[in-house]
Write an enzyme that holds these catalytic residues in place. Structure first.
Site, short mmCIF file in Angstrom:
data_model
loop_
_atom_site.label_atom_id
_atom_site.label_comp_id
_atom_site.label_asym_id
_atom_site.label_seq_id
_atom_site.Cartn_x
_atom_site.Cartn_y
_atom_site.Cartn_z
N ASP A 9 0.88 -1.16 0.00
CA ASP A 9 0.00 0.00 0.00
C ASP A 9 0.92 1.22 0.00
OD1 ASP A 9 -2.37 1.57 0.46
OD2 ASP A 9 -1.68 1.78 2.53
N ASP A 11 -0.22 5.11 0.80
CA ASP A 11 -0.53 6.13 1.81
C ASP A 11 -0.51 5.50 3.21
OD1 ASP A 11 -1.07 8.24 -0.04
OD2 ASP A 11 -3.05 7.39 -0.42
C1 BG6 Z 1 -5.87 5.58 -0.14
C2 BG6 Z 1 -5.99 6.36 1.15
O1 BG6 Z 1 -4.57 5.21 -0.34
O2 BG6 Z 1 -6.31 6.39 -1.24
C3 BG6 Z 1 -7.42 6.87 1.31
O3 BG6 Z 1 -5.66 5.53 2.24
C4 BG6 Z 1 -7.83 7.69 0.10
O4 BG6 Z 1 -7.50 7.65 2.49
C5 BG6 Z 1 -7.66 6.84 -1.16
O5 BG6 Z 1 -9.20 8.10 0.20
C6 BG6 Z 1 -8.02 7.60 -2.43
O6 BG6 Z 1 -7.09 8.64 -2.63
P1 BG6 Z 1 -7.18 9.76 -3.72
O7 BG6 Z 1 -5.82 10.36 -3.72
O8 BG6 Z 1 -7.53 9.11 -5.02
O9 BG6 Z 1 -8.25 10.70 -3.29
MG MG Z 2 -2.82 3.09 3.50
#
Ligand code: BG6
Ligand code: MG
Length: 217
Positions: A9, A11
């Site tokens: 993963d 984030d």
């Molecule tokens: C994930 C995060 O990696 O990505 C979530 O943990 C987030 O919190 C999701 O909502 C979508 O991200 P983005 O950048 O497409 O809005």
């Molecule tokens: Mg994550």
């Protein structure tokens, strides 16, 4: 156990963007007069922007939002988030992370990214991490958000490995659930992953090489 591929993963695992997602959603929540704190934000880890807004709106008490209004709020959140991403540089990657990725590659593992974020490629580019991965799957390529295993099944297939030969490293309950549903070894990083009962739990990514090296065939 034979593990050949590691699916990461992004984030909250490779880069501390979970906090930036929180700050951007907090701004939207304030404007909509929705109570929102970091504990509530844990529910948004790993899931799509659309699903995140729906969770935020559980505590919204104003007039119902139309689909067009929802889109405006998601765009607002993403605009705020992307402004914060401008500050990312290769130095934003913790030394523990760079060193773990290097050791795992040197031990012969194939590495993939499986991020729900549509901003994942931008983050990898800004932090110089793109070349660390043999395969990348992001939020623009999937129809079902975690805990559906779609993203990790696609990442494993891009590494040309069966799910049972892959480990997933996740900070989110939904992500651990996705790994389990996909038949991979699940490794939870940090307290937010623990309630999903991952197969292995770590406190720091620096524990990964020692944990996995003896599983490589
Ligand atoms: C994930 C995060 O990696 O990505 C979530 O943990 C987030 O919190 C999701 O909502 C979508 O991200 P983005 O950048 O497409 O809005
Ligand atoms: Mg994550």
């Amino acid at each position: 156990m034979n593990i050949r591929g590691i699916l990461f993963d992004l984030d909250g695992v490779l880069i501390s963007t979970a906090r930036l997602h929180y700050l951007a959603w907090k701004e939207v929540a304030n404007q909509l007069h929705i109570p929102f704190d970091e504990a509530e934000n844990d529910r948004l880890r790993g899931i799509s922007r659309e699903a995140s807004l729906e969770i935020l709106l559980e505590r919204y008490r104003g007039p119902a939002l139309t689909p067009a209004q929802k889109k405006l709020w998601m765009d607002r959140k993403n605009q705020l988030y992307r402004q914060m991403l401008q500050d990312l540089t290769p130095a934003s990657v913790a030394p523990d992370v760079s060193s773990a990725l290097r050791k795992l590659r040197a031990a012969g593992f194939r590495l993939a990214l499986g991020s729900s974020s549509k901003n994942a490629r931008l983050i990898l580019a800004r932090t110089n991490l793109t070349d660390q991965f043999d395969a990348i799957v992001d939020g623009t390529e999937i129809t079902h958000t975690k805990p559906d295993p779609e993203i990790y099944l696609l990442a494993a297939s891009r590494l040309a490995l069966p799910p049972s030969s892959c480990a997933v490293v996740e900070d989110a309950e939904t992500g651990v659930a996705a790994a389990k549903a996909g038949g991979m070894l699940s490794i939870g990083l940090g307290p937010s992953a623990a309630p999903a009962r991952p197969d292995l739990q770590i406190r720091s990514i620096s524990e990964l090489p020692d944990l996995l090296v003896h599983m490589h065939p």
